[in-house]
Design an enzyme around this catalytic site. Structure first.
Site, PDB file in Angstrom:
ATOM      1  N   GLN A 167      87.269 -69.894  20.507  1.00 49.23           N
ATOM      2  CA  GLN A 167      86.848 -70.651  21.680  1.00 49.23           C
ATOM      3  C   GLN A 167      88.052 -71.243  22.414  1.00 49.23           C
ATOM      4  O   GLN A 167      88.074 -71.296  23.656  1.00 49.23           O
ATOM      5  CB  GLN A 167      85.880 -71.753  21.246  1.00 49.23           C
ATOM      6  CG  GLN A 167      84.587 -71.230  20.646  1.00 49.23           C
ATOM      7  CD  GLN A 167      83.904 -72.235  19.733  1.00 49.23           C
ATOM      8  OE1 GLN A 167      84.250 -73.412  19.706  1.00 49.23           O
ATOM      9  NE2 GLN A 167      82.929 -71.778  18.971  1.00 49.23           N
TER      10      GLN A 167
ATOM     11  N   GLY B 163      78.396 -73.607  16.591  1.00 51.81           N
ATOM     12  CA  GLY B 163      77.363 -74.123  17.466  1.00 51.81           C
ATOM     13  C   GLY B 163      77.731 -74.008  18.926  1.00 51.81           C
ATOM     14  O   GLY B 163      76.953 -74.387  19.801  1.00 51.81           O
ATOM     15  N   PHE B 164      78.957 -73.500  19.206  1.00 48.81           N
ATOM     16  CA  PHE B 164      79.425 -73.281  20.572  1.00 48.81           C
ATOM     17  C   PHE B 164      79.863 -71.832  20.707  1.00 48.81           C
ATOM     18  O   PHE B 164      80.132 -71.154  19.711  1.00 48.81           O
ATOM     19  CB  PHE B 164      80.597 -74.213  20.904  1.00 48.81           C
ATOM     20  CG  PHE B 164      80.221 -75.669  20.962  1.00 48.81           C
ATOM     21  CD1 PHE B 164      79.910 -76.274  22.169  1.00 48.81           C
ATOM     22  CD2 PHE B 164      80.173 -76.444  19.805  1.00 48.81           C
ATOM     23  CE1 PHE B 164      79.563 -77.616  22.235  1.00 48.81           C
ATOM     24  CE2 PHE B 164      79.822 -77.788  19.848  1.00 48.81           C
ATOM     25  CZ  PHE B 164      79.509 -78.370  21.071  1.00 48.81           C
TER      26      PHE B 164
ATOM     27  N   GLU C  60      87.345 -64.297   6.828  1.00 43.94           N
ATOM     28  CA  GLU C  60      87.847 -64.851   5.560  1.00 43.94           C
ATOM     29  C   GLU C  60      86.721 -65.303   4.650  1.00 43.94           C
ATOM     30  O   GLU C  60      86.957 -65.975   3.638  1.00 43.94           O
ATOM     31  CB  GLU C  60      88.780 -66.039   5.852  1.00 43.94           C
ATOM     32  CG  GLU C  60      88.099 -67.384   6.085  1.00 43.94           C
ATOM     33  CD  GLU C  60      87.420 -67.532   7.429  1.00 43.94           C
ATOM     34  OE1 GLU C  60      86.927 -68.636   7.717  1.00 43.94           O
ATOM     35  OE2 GLU C  60      87.366 -66.554   8.195  1.00 43.94           O
TER      36      GLU C  60
ATOM     37  N   GLY D  39      87.182 -74.721  13.078  1.00 47.60           N
ATOM     38  CA  GLY D  39      87.129 -76.173  13.058  1.00 47.60           C
ATOM     39  C   GLY D  39      85.859 -76.690  13.702  1.00 47.60           C
ATOM     40  O   GLY D  39      85.090 -75.928  14.293  1.00 47.60           O
TER      41      GLY D  39
ATOM     42  N   HIS E  74      83.628 -65.259  10.704  1.00 48.84           N
ATOM     43  CA  HIS E  74      84.581 -65.573   9.640  1.00 48.84           C
ATOM     44  C   HIS E  74      84.928 -64.368   8.771  1.00 48.84           C
ATOM     45  O   HIS E  74      84.264 -64.106   7.764  1.00 48.84           O
ATOM     46  CB  HIS E  74      84.026 -66.698   8.763  1.00 48.84           C
ATOM     47  CG  HIS E  74      83.921 -68.002   9.475  1.00 48.84           C
ATOM     48  ND1 HIS E  74      84.975 -68.888   9.570  1.00 48.84           N
ATOM     49  CD2 HIS E  74      82.909 -68.558  10.166  1.00 48.84           C
ATOM     50  CE1 HIS E  74      84.605 -69.941  10.277  1.00 48.84           C
ATOM     51  NE2 HIS E  74      83.348 -69.757  10.650  1.00 48.84           N
TER      52      HIS E  74
ATOM     53  N   GLY F  91      83.447 -79.468  16.185  1.00 47.55           N
ATOM     54  CA  GLY F  91      83.471 -80.149  17.467  1.00 47.55           C
ATOM     55  C   GLY F  91      83.281 -79.239  18.664  1.00 47.55           C
ATOM     56  O   GLY F  91      83.054 -78.034  18.544  1.00 47.55           O
TER      57      GLY F  91
ATOM     58  N   SER G  56      84.484 -77.260   9.147  1.00 46.55           N
ATOM     59  CA  SER G  56      83.709 -77.030  10.371  1.00 46.55           C
ATOM     60  C   SER G  56      82.353 -77.724  10.340  1.00 46.55           C
ATOM     61  O   SER G  56      81.711 -77.878  11.382  1.00 46.55           O
ATOM     62  CB  SER G  56      83.518 -75.533  10.604  1.00 46.55           C
ATOM     63  OG  SER G  56      84.745 -74.898  10.876  1.00 46.55           O
TER      64      SER G  56
ATOM     65  N   CYS H  62      86.768 -68.372  15.132  1.00 47.41           N
ATOM     66  CA  CYS H  62      85.725 -69.368  15.375  1.00 47.41           C
ATOM     67  C   CYS H  62      86.159 -70.392  16.433  1.00 47.41           C
ATOM     68  O   CYS H  62      86.241 -70.064  17.603  1.00 47.41           O
ATOM     69  CB  CYS H  62      85.309 -70.014  14.065  1.00 47.41           C
ATOM     70  SG  CYS H  62      83.664 -70.767  14.143  1.00 47.41           S
TER      71      CYS H  62
END
Length: 368
Positions: A257, A297-298, A345, A225, A343, A227, A46, A253
Site C-alpha cells: 500500500q 483491511g485496506f 512469508e 504492518g 503474505h 493501520g 499487523s 501488505c
C-alpha cells in the site's frame, strides 16, 4: 470461569466466558478464516489494536511453543473463540494458549457463536468492539466502545516498529544485502530471505533514505504492518526516494500500500478485509492461481487491465484476488519494484507464494 460479554458498536451483543486475562479491552472486530497457525496470528504486529474472531470452532488444541511467534509479544487487542481446548496435545507444545493470553494481559472471550458473529461482521463490516469480564451491562460497555478511535485514519506503524536497527544474517554464503523498513515486520520475512543467502538489516519505521544506504543495500524491503496507509506519509516519501534511485524494491501488505501511494494511487478501507490462509489470488505474470495468506483491511485503488503511467514509468497490477477483484500486487515496468498485498512469508502456511522471494532475488540479480 468468569462471565464475559462482547459488544459491537452497533449494539449487537454476545455472552460467553472469560478466556485469557480478566478485564476489559477494545479494538476493531475482525475475523480470520485460518484453521491453523493461531499462534502466528496472535503475534502478528499487523493485528495491533484489533480484536480477532477465529472462525475455526476449536482453538488451542496444539498449545503454544517458543518457536512459532512472529514477534516478541502477542499484538491482538482481544481474542474471540468458540471452543477453547481443555488441554493442549502436541509434541511441540510447551504451554496452554489460555494461560499465555492471561500472562500477557490479553482479554478474550469463549463460548461465543463465532459463526453468527462472523456473518454479522461480513454483512455490516468490521467495526469497533469491546470485551469485558468486569462490566456485564451491554449499553454501558457500548458507550465506551463508541468512544474508541476508528481504524480509518489510524497511524500505528510507529507503535509496532523496532526501536533499534538489528540484523538477520544470511544462511550459508552471503549473496546480497537488504535494508528492510519495519512497519510491523514478521520474523519469517527475514528467515525466507536468509534461506536465499540474503542478509537483512531491519530499520525503524522513521528511518530516512540516508539511514538505509548506510548498509550499502542491494535492495530495499517494505514490511507488512497495521493501520491506515493514508497516514504513512513518511514511508511513502521514503519509497519515492528508493524509486528515484532505482534500487530494487519489494513490499508486502502494508508495504504494498505504501508503494501504491508512492506511485500515485489512492488507498481505501475494505468492508471487512481479507484475513485467513485460504484466499485465491491470480498471478497475472504466470497465469497461475495461488492459495494465499492474507491479513489486510485496506487496499490499493488502481486500474486492473491497463499499464498506468506514473512518475516512475509504467506500472501494472500483477496480482488480483479472485474473490472480489481487489488489487493484490503491483509491478513496475520501468523501475525494479514490485509488491504483493498478501503474505508469501506465511507461517504456518500456505506456501504457494514463497516463489516471490526468489523473484525478489532475481530482481536484484538483474539490476546488478
Amino acid at each position: 470461569m468468569a462471565k464475559a460479554i462482547l459488544v459491537l458498536e452497533d449494539g449487537r451483543t454476545f455472552a460467553g466466558t472469560s478466556y485469557g486475562a480478566v478485564g476489559e479491552t477494545f479494538g476493531e472486530a475482525v475475523f480470520t478464516t485460518g484453521m491453523t497457525g493461531y499462534q502466528e496470528t496472535l503475534t502478528d504486529p499487523s493485528y495491533h489494536r484489533q480484536v480477532v474472531v477465529q472462525t475455526a470452532p476449536q482453538i488451542g488444541n496444539t498449545g503454544v511453543n517458543d518457536e512459532d511467534d512472529e514477534s516478541d509479544r502477542i499484538w491482538v487487542a482481544g481474542y474471540v473463540v468458540r471452543d477453547p481446548a481443555r488441554r493442549p496435545s502436541n509434541w511441540r507444545s510447551q504451554g496452554d494458549l489460555g494461560e499465555r493470553l492471561a500472562a500477557e494481559g490479553v482479554v478474550g472471550i469463549s463460548g461465543v457463536d463465532t459463526r453468527a458473529l462472523t456473518r454479522h461482521l461480513r454483512e455490516r463490516g468490521a467495526m469497533r468492539v469491546g470485551i469485558s469480564t468486569l462490566d456485564l451491562d451491554p449499553e454501558s460497555v457500548r458507550q465506551r466502545v463508541l468512544a474508541q478511535p476508528q481504524m480509518l485514519g489510524a497511524d500505528l506503524s510507529a507503535q509496532v516498529t523496532t526501536s533499534e536497527i538489528y540484523t538477520v544474517k544470511a544462511e550459508g554464503e552471503h549473496r546480497y544485502t537488504v535494508a528492510a523498513l519495519d512497519l510491523g515486520i514478521k520474523r519469517n520475512v527475514a528467515r525466507r530471505l536468509a534461506a536465499r543467502g540474503v542478509t537483512t538489516h531491519i530499520f525503524p519505521a522513521s528511518s530516512s533514505i540516508d539511514d538505509l544506504l548506510t548498509v550499502g543495500p542491494d535492495a530495499v524491503f517494505f514490511s507488512p504492518g497495521p493501520g491506515d496507509p493514508a497516514t504513512a506519509d513518511g514511508p511513502v516519501s521514503l519509497a519515492r526516494e528508493v524509486l528515484r534511485r532505482e534500487v530494487p524494491l519489494f513490499g508486502i501488505c502494508f508495504g504494498s500500500q505504501i508503494l501504491g501511494r508512492a506511485l500515485g494511487f489512492g488507498t481505501y478501507k475494505l468492508g471487512y478485509g481479507h484475513r485467513g490462509i485460504n484466499q485465491p489470488v491470480l498471478d497475472r505474470t504466470t497465469g497461475k492461481v495461488e492459495v494465499t495468506s492474507h491479513n489486510h483491511g485496506f487496499a490499493v485503488d488502481a486500474p486492473l487491465n491497463t499499464v498506468i503511467d506514473t512518475d516512475f514509468g509504467g506500472v501494472e497490477v500483477s496480482h488480483v484476488c479472485l474473490n472480489d477483484n481487489v488489487v493484490e500486487g503491483l509491478r513496475g515496468i520501468d523501475v525494479p519494484a514490485f509488491t504483493v498485498q498478501y503474505h508469501p512469508e506465511a507461517a504456518a502456511g500456505p506456501h504457494d507464494a514463497d516463489y516471490l522471494f526468489d523473484r525478489f532475488v532475481e530482481l536484484v540479480e538483474k539490476k546488478g
